[in-house]
Write an enzyme that holds these catalytic residues in place. Structure first.
Site, PDB file in Angstrom:
ATOM      1  N   TYR A 160       0.827  -1.208   0.000  1.00 38.15           N
ATOM      2  CA  TYR A 160       0.000   0.000   0.000  1.00 38.15           C
ATOM      3  C   TYR A 160       0.860   1.256   0.000  1.00 38.15           C
ATOM      4  O   TYR A 160       2.000   1.261   0.468  1.00 38.15           O
ATOM      5  CB  TYR A 160      -0.961   0.009   1.185  1.00 38.15           C
ATOM      6  CG  TYR A 160      -0.321   0.295   2.536  1.00 38.15           C
ATOM      7  CD1 TYR A 160      -0.180   1.605   3.007  1.00 38.15           C
ATOM      8  CD2 TYR A 160       0.119  -0.742   3.357  1.00 38.15           C
ATOM      9  CE1 TYR A 160       0.381   1.866   4.251  1.00 38.15           C
ATOM     10  CE2 TYR A 160       0.683  -0.492   4.600  1.00 38.15           C
ATOM     11  CZ  TYR A 160       0.805   0.823   5.046  1.00 38.15           C
ATOM     12  OH  TYR A 160       1.364   1.082   6.270  1.00 38.15           O
ATOM     13  N   CYS A 161       0.293   2.333  -0.566  1.00 32.78           N
ATOM     14  CA  CYS A 161       0.909   3.659  -0.536  1.00 32.78           C
ATOM     15  C   CYS A 161      -0.223   4.685  -0.540  1.00 32.78           C
ATOM     16  O   CYS A 161      -1.385   4.321  -0.407  1.00 32.78           O
ATOM     17  CB  CYS A 161       1.872   3.867  -1.708  1.00 32.78           C
ATOM     18  SG  CYS A 161       1.114   3.698  -3.341  1.00 32.78           S
ATOM     19  N   THR A 162       0.082   5.949  -0.701  1.00 28.45           N
ATOM     20  CA  THR A 162      -0.940   6.992  -0.578  1.00 28.45           C
ATOM     21  C   THR A 162      -2.039   6.866  -1.624  1.00 28.45           C
ATOM     22  O   THR A 162      -3.227   6.886  -1.302  1.00 28.45           O
ATOM     23  CB  THR A 162      -0.299   8.383  -0.676  1.00 28.45           C
ATOM     24  OG1 THR A 162       0.751   8.490   0.287  1.00 28.45           O
ATOM     25  CG2 THR A 162      -1.337   9.472  -0.403  1.00 28.45           C
TER      26      THR A 162
END
Length: 318
Positions: A160-162
């Protein structure tokens, strides 16, 4: 324009813009997310410039098969991601071990993790995405790589990331290295907070604009700005601590070190700001190029701005 940032403006105008954009069938499928700004325009100046890619890695990304969807991680909806997290938290013991069947991978920077992350995700040991090296460890740094020595065929890797872009890029690298079960959060953290709320999320979300961090409630359009300025983090959390004195912060405030040649982005409590002149450590306070202490939500300007002010003041004194 990236899918992670758009110009700021009044809420009703933002909604109108999104509606106009999606009327064009070419953009009808685009995921557009809106978040509040409680300190005026998040992007006070509109700046347009060409960039060959939104993210960079050591060695470049032109050689990666990014247009081949089969080489990317499988996108999960926020509700599917939430279900997967239950499995991670069941396995989570504070450290990744060889018997782990599911790993939660934060593909951001360490300072982003410091203000908020999913429960069970280890802190990334990088301050710039281009230095990310998960799954590429040499023998000397194998202990610091959560993907080292795992079963590439049977271990689920949740990335996951922004907003999801960094995961799309890095999953292609992991796929080339033989990792089979790759999953990513569709639309990133911001989409999850809008859809599911802060379930299994701890703290706030770091954003790359003047706001620096946003609480989960800011992604709900019906929330008024004054309702979410307060920090949403448990007092028992082991993160969100002042970089200088290590005390738990009552309010999240990232700042760049006033030493221009250091420029470290760090969390700092109000009590440590003035004594260290806005610097990250005592050593930096004696640097030759020192910017002034910033107040509130201000951001540093270019160095020549402060240099010119110093030169004008010196002329007035002489």
């Amino acid at each position: 324009m990236s899918r992670e940032s758009m110009p700021s403006g009044p809420y009703k105008d933002a909604v109108s813009y999104v509606s106009w954009l999606k009327d064009d069938e070419r953009f009808s499928h685009i995921l557009v997310q809106i978040s509040h700004s409680f300190s005026g325009h998040a992007f006070p100046r509109l700046k347009l410039r060409y960039k060959p890619s939104l993210v960079q890695l050591e060695g470049g990304i032109s050689h990666l098969p990014l247009l081949d969807l089969s080489m990317r991680a499988k996108p999960l909806t926020p509700s599917q991601w939430r279900s997967k997290l239950e499995k991670v938290n069941k396995d989570y013991q504070g450290n990744v071990n060889l018997n782990t069947t599911c790993i939660l991978l934060d593909v951001r920077n360490g300072y982003e993790w410091d203000v908020g992350h999913f429960h069970g995700a280890e802190r990334p040991d990088v301050d710039c995405f281009r230095s990310t090296s998960y799954g590429q460890s040499e023998s000397e740094d194998i202990d610091s790589d959560p993907l080292a020595r795992i079963d590439k065929e049977n271990t689920d890797i949740l990335m996951y990331c922004t907003g999801g872009i960094r995961c799309d890029v890095y999953s292609a690298i992991l796929r080339q290295r033989g990792f089979k079960n790759l999953y990513t959060l569709k639309g990133g953290i911001s989409h999850y907070l809008w859809s599911e709320g802060p379930v299994d999320w701890v703290g706030n979300l770091f954003v790359f604009d003047a706001r620096l961090s946003l609480p989960p409630s800011s992604y709900k359009a019906e929330v008024e700005p004054e309702e979410f300025i307060k920090l949403e983090v448990s007092e028992s959390s082991s993160f969100a601590k002042c970089h200088v004195c290590s005390t738990q912060l009552s309010a999240l405030r990232h700042r760049n070190c006033a030493n221009l040649d250091c420029n470290l982005l760090f969390l700092c409590c109000a009590g440590c700001t003035s004594p260290l002149k806005g610097c990250c450590c005592l050593e930096c306070t004696s640097a030759p190029r020192l910017r002034p202490v910033l107040i509130g939500q201000q951001r540093y300007k270019k160095w020549h701005h402060y240099r010119d002010i110093e030169m004008q003041n010196s002329r007035l004194l002489t």
